[in-house]
Write a protein that holds these residues in place. Structure first.
Motif, PDB file in Angstrom:
ATOM      1  N   ILE A 191      56.627 -44.346  62.027  1.00 37.78           N
ATOM      2  CA  ILE A 191      56.959 -44.988  60.756  1.00 37.78           C
ATOM      3  C   ILE A 191      57.804 -46.214  61.083  1.00 37.78           C
ATOM      4  O   ILE A 191      58.949 -46.085  61.540  1.00 37.78           O
ATOM      5  N   LEU A 249      64.920 -44.539  52.267  1.00 33.11           N
ATOM      6  CA  LEU A 249      64.343 -45.876  52.388  1.00 33.11           C
ATOM      7  C   LEU A 249      64.665 -46.734  51.156  1.00 33.11           C
ATOM      8  O   LEU A 249      64.989 -47.924  51.275  1.00 33.11           O
ATOM      9  N   ASP A 250      64.582 -46.134  49.980  1.00 32.36           N
ATOM     10  CA  ASP A 250      64.845 -46.887  48.744  1.00 32.36           C
ATOM     11  C   ASP A 250      66.292 -47.368  48.669  1.00 32.36           C
ATOM     12  O   ASP A 250      66.580 -48.412  48.050  1.00 32.36           O
ATOM     13  N   LEU A 264      53.480 -38.140  52.838  1.00 32.61           N
ATOM     14  CA  LEU A 264      53.964 -39.515  53.003  1.00 32.61           C
ATOM     15  C   LEU A 264      53.187 -40.475  52.101  1.00 32.61           C
ATOM     16  O   LEU A 264      53.771 -41.384  51.501  1.00 32.61           O
ATOM     17  N   HIS A 291      54.304 -40.357  48.529  1.00 36.99           N
ATOM     18  CA  HIS A 291      55.576 -41.051  48.326  1.00 36.99           C
ATOM     19  C   HIS A 291      55.480 -42.532  48.695  1.00 36.99           C
ATOM     20  O   HIS A 291      56.510 -43.213  48.731  1.00 36.99           O
ATOM     21  N   GLN A 292      54.263 -42.988  48.958  1.00 37.87           N
ATOM     22  CA  GLN A 292      54.005 -44.406  49.267  1.00 37.87           C
ATOM     23  C   GLN A 292      54.848 -44.894  50.455  1.00 37.87           C
ATOM     24  O   GLN A 292      55.425 -45.984  50.436  1.00 37.87           O
ATOM     25  N   ILE A 293      54.896 -44.062  51.487  1.00 41.55           N
ATOM     26  CA  ILE A 293      55.594 -44.412  52.728  1.00 41.55           C
ATOM     27  C   ILE A 293      54.546 -44.808  53.760  1.00 41.55           C
ATOM     28  O   ILE A 293      53.654 -44.021  54.092  1.00 41.55           O
ATOM     29  N   ASP A 294      54.619 -46.035  54.242  1.00 39.38           N
ATOM     30  CA  ASP A 294      53.663 -46.515  55.233  1.00 39.38           C
ATOM     31  C   ASP A 294      53.929 -45.883  56.596  1.00 39.38           C
ATOM     32  O   ASP A 294      55.087 -45.707  57.000  1.00 39.38           O
ATOM     33  N   LEU A 346      62.996 -38.906  52.940  1.00 40.62           N
ATOM     34  CA  LEU A 346      62.763 -40.191  53.595  1.00 40.62           C
ATOM     35  C   LEU A 346      62.567 -41.283  52.555  1.00 40.62           C
ATOM     36  O   LEU A 346      63.090 -42.396  52.696  1.00 40.62           O
ATOM     37  N   LYS A 347      61.811 -40.985  51.510  1.00 40.09           N
ATOM     38  CA  LYS A 347      61.583 -41.961  50.444  1.00 40.09           C
ATOM     39  C   LYS A 347      62.919 -42.356  49.815  1.00 40.09           C
ATOM     40  O   LYS A 347      63.196 -43.557  49.578  1.00 40.09           O
ATOM     41  N   ILE A 360      60.217 -49.177  60.646  1.00 37.47           N
ATOM     42  CA  ILE A 360      61.310 -49.585  59.769  1.00 37.47           C
ATOM     43  C   ILE A 360      62.050 -50.709  60.498  1.00 37.47           C
ATOM     44  O   ILE A 360      62.991 -50.451  61.262  1.00 37.47           O
TER      45      ILE A 360
END
Length: 391
Positions: A326, A388-389, A309, A312-315, A384-385, A328
């Protein structure tokens, strides 16, 4: 008139984003974390079966063998023909594991909380309850059963808890109720400090170990075992998470547990769990206690998932437990992300929204297991990345 009420109630739930949607799919024994959905295989990333024990072959085999011996049901409530040797054996095993005098099994963890707390707070004149503000709904409902004075302390805030305790005479009955792991954020309770305050101010302690039972500790007995804390008065846990079956329990001193057994309506007036299920549960517990391998693999995979995560720079909320929330925000957005994961990548993770979490704090409660491969972990983070994008 009646149908109008039903219709408008549902319309209100939908307009306030509180209406819940359920995905229909089928678990596939022996293939976890894969499941069957609309004639396709999907990966499950939000299961409470933390160790995959619901798919364990020995647990399944013992369930089948016990089913052949005992039949499908228990035949009655515990006090009317439903008190089988399987119930007694499981309770004895739980009491022995925790080195306590007694244990009591309930049909689910929700009942274990509501019924135990309902009885306990009702036994004492003028008792004051201290409850963490993020406690589970089952705890809240149990405490509502008696009109006792309640002090809701800020989440894991020891100073706020001590302020409330210090306001009362030492002799006044008190009970502190909290969870070991809070499932929406994955954080731990400051157990040792809460116990210290309980001793200082003459309070009972009640801990909900639902999300840590089977996962933490040398034998998987939960956070109190991991911390080597002994001075907890009541320990609640469940079988529907890491143990992979269903049911709940409470352990404590003999007389206290006997009071719950004798007075809790949700225990007394309920058909007991099938003995075959309880024998399978005992098999699962014994396997978890005897072999730490799956717990170690679980936390190894948690570390792998966190690393993926981050790449992929997912907080995410980097809590100490195995639960990865996570955030969102926005029901529309998180539902779009969930739908894209399912339709494009065959990945199932359920949005968590109000009232489980505050509006604006919608989240995925991601749970990796020992059975997720490194390839699946990497693919999940990448998918997921992408979702999200594009949301």
């Amino acid at each position: 008139m009646y149908n109008d009420t039903f219709f408008h109630t549902l319309q209100y739930l939908k307009s306030t984003e509180a209406y819940r949607h359920f995905l229909e799919f089928s678990r596939s024994a022996g293939h976890f974390p894969l499941a069957d959905y609309q004639n396709e295989k999907i990966e499950v990333w939000c299961s409470n079966d933390y160790l995959g024990m619901g798919q364990d072959q020995q647990v399944i085999n013992d369930f089948k063998a016990s089913l052949s011996r005992y039949g499908a049901g228990s035949g009655g409530s515990r006090n009317i023909s439903g008190n089988t040797l399987a119930h007694v054996a499981l309770e004895k095993r739980l009491a022995d594991l925790y080195q306590r005098e007694s244990a009591l099994v309930f049909n689910n963890g929700y009942l274990a909380n509501t019924e135990s707390l309902g009885v306990l707070v009702g036994l004492f004149d003028n008792i004051k309850v201290y409850s963490d503000e993020l406690n589970h709904r089952s705890i809240i409902e149990g405490l509502k059963k008696s009109k006792v004075e309640k002090y809701i302390f800020k989440h894991n805030d020891l100073k706020h808890l001590e302020i409330g305790l210090s306001l009362e005479p030492f002799e006044r009955p008190k009970i502190i109720v909290f969870e070991s792991i809070y499932s929406m954020d994955g954080d731990f309770a400051p157990v040792e400090e809460i116990v210290r305050l309980a001793k200082k101010y003459n309070a009972l302690t009640f801990i909900d170990e639902t999300h840590s039972f089977g996962v933490l500790g040398e034998r998987g007995l939960g956070l109190i075992e991991a911390l080597q804390v002994r001075d907890i008065d009541f320990i609640q846990g469940g079988f529907g998470k890491a143990i992979g079956t269903t049911g709940g329990f409470i352990v404590g001193d003999r007389d206290a547990v006997d009071c719950i057994r004798s007075l809790a309506p949700g225990f007394i007036f309920t058909t007991s769990l099938p003995p075959a299920l309880l024998e399978a549960t005992l098999t699962s517990i014994n396997k978890v206690v005897a072999a730490p391998g799956r717990r170690k693999k679980l936390f190894l995979n948690v570390r792998h998932l966190k690393a993926a995560l981050r790449r992929h720079q997912i907080d995410f909320i980097d809590a100490e437990s195995h639960i990865l929330p996570i955030i969102i925000p926005g029901l529309a957005r998180i539902k779009a992300v969930s739908d894209k994961l399912l339709k494009q990548f065959k990945i199932y993770v359920q949005p968590i929204n109000y009232p489980s979490v505050p509006r604006g704090q919608e989240r995925f409660r991601v749970t990796v297991t020992p059975d997720h491969s490194l390839e699946q972990i990497e693919r999940f983070a990448s998918a997921l990345k992408s979702a999200l994008d594009l949301s």
